[in-house]
Design an enzyme around this catalytic site. Structure first.
Site, short mmCIF file in Angstrom:
data_model
loop_
_atom_site.label_atom_id
_atom_site.label_comp_id
_atom_site.label_asym_id
_atom_site.label_seq_id
_atom_site.Cartn_x
_atom_site.Cartn_y
_atom_site.Cartn_z
N VAL A 54 1.01 -1.15 0.10
CA VAL A 54 0.01 0.04 0.06
C VAL A 54 0.73 1.53 -0.18
O VAL A 54 0.46 2.26 -0.37
CB VAL A 54 -1.09 -0.05 1.12
N TYR A 55 2.26 1.16 0.32
CA TYR A 55 2.89 2.46 0.39
C TYR A 55 2.95 2.93 -0.97
O TYR A 55 3.55 2.59 -1.94
CB TYR A 55 4.56 1.93 0.86
#
Length: 342
Positions: A54-55
């Site tokens: 998700v980064y």
């Protein structure tokens, strides 16, 4: 850089771990600069790199993959799964369906054939933990993942997962990644003791208190920074700022920068294996590395305990996990017709 064993996995990791949330669009969008920061950390002896799908929507993993070319075998590489990766309702969570898909996506972005540690980023009350552990066990047996862990799980969820793994003959979580800093010490009550009881390695995140423990944020002073724009309530919390003011005085008397005091505190706990640093710039990384040899004596630790009592949070941890019973009012309130005693 000294090294510690990650729980009972036999894997040696540095007390400082490199977190990569700030690499990519959310933090530092310059890939070449981010890669230089990663290389600087590795050259300094940091051998653990922690990322997540998700980064920056996968961009962080892409940057890490580029940076580790030719150095992959020297690095303990970890990633995570759970948070949404798009609008599709099945492209998120802790289901077998998504875990199997997500790990392949992460491996492709990271340009590697395996992860040393694959972590469940947050609990998912909609999924039986048995299904999650079963999927992760298959990944371990296939060689795509070496060991598995959790992140920001309540102590009760950690215990449940350990029992399910034992009863069902599944791989068990070998690590936990909780938030921990001088201003957020609540994991000292249950999470750290439970992790120690089960021989789990603990990789704490946000040892600088989401930036409050850098010394840049002072009571009564307005500070406009990259972080404060995203979490204004965190940087204006009077309870936390009161603690920060006292810590600044303590750090000055000890002749230490606030960042060095905060990092040394985090790795001094016997239940903590590594503290994750998340620099956005080379200057931030160099500042943290300069404090790697700092040791806090009992007098300083006693004073910290007076300022921020063990097992307590100075204020709400704005980025920690809230279980459904806390997050949703409907689970805390009976129907109106059932609320009276008569």
């Amino acid at each position: 850089m000294k090294y510690r064993t990650l729980g009972r996995t036999g894997i040696a990791v540095s007390p400082y771990a490199l977190g990569t949330m700030m690499f990519g669009a959310v933090g530092n969008p310059d890939h070449d600069d981010s890669i230089r920061i990663i290389h600087r950390a590795l050259d300094a002896g940091i051998n653990f790199v922690d990322t997540a799908d998700v980064y920056s929507n996968g961009e962080s993993e892409v940057i890490v993959g580029k940076a580790l070319k030719g150095r992959r075998d020297d690095v303990v590489l970890a990633s995570k799964v759970h948070y949404p990766m798009g609008d599709n309702p099945n492209h998120r969570g802790n289901s077998r369906r998504w875990i199997i898909t997500s790990v392949e996506n992460s491996l492709r972005r990271l340009q590697t054939d395996h992860l040393d540690l694959y972590q469940i980023h947050r609990p998912d009350p909609t999924v039986d933990v048995e299904e999650t552990l079963s999927a992760l066990s298959d990944l371990v047996h296939s060689g795509k993942v070496r060991t598995i862990g959790a992140s920001t799980f309540p102590a009760s969820d950690i215990v449940e997962a350990q029992w399910v793994a034992e009863r069902r003959g599944l791989e068990r979580f070998r690590t936990e990644q909780p938030p921990y800093s001088i201003i957020n010490r609540s994991i000292e009550r249950e999470v750290l003791p439970v992790a120690q009881r089960y021989g789990m390695g603990t990789l704490v995140w946000s040892p600088l208190g989401q930036g409050l423990l850098t010394g840049r944020y002072r009571k009564g002073k307005q500070t406009d920074t990259h972080r404060s724009g995203h979490m204004p309530q965190h940087f204006s919390d009077e309870r936390k700022l009161d603690v920060v003011e006292q810590l600044i005085t303590l750090a000055e008397k000890a002749g230490l920068p606030m960042t060095h005091l905060a990092m040394a505190f985090a790795i001094a706990h016997p239940g903590v294996t590594s503290a994750i640093v998340g620099p956005r710039t080379m200057e931030q990384l160099d500042d943290l590395l300069a404090g790697a040899d700092v040791t806090l004596d009992d007098e300083i630790l006693d004073r910290i305990d007076e300022i921020a009592p063990p097992g307590t949070d100075a204020g709400p941890n704005d980025v920690a996990y809230n279980p459904p019973a806390i997050a949703h009012a409907s689970l805390r309130r009976r129907a109106v017709t059932q609320r009276s005693a008569a």
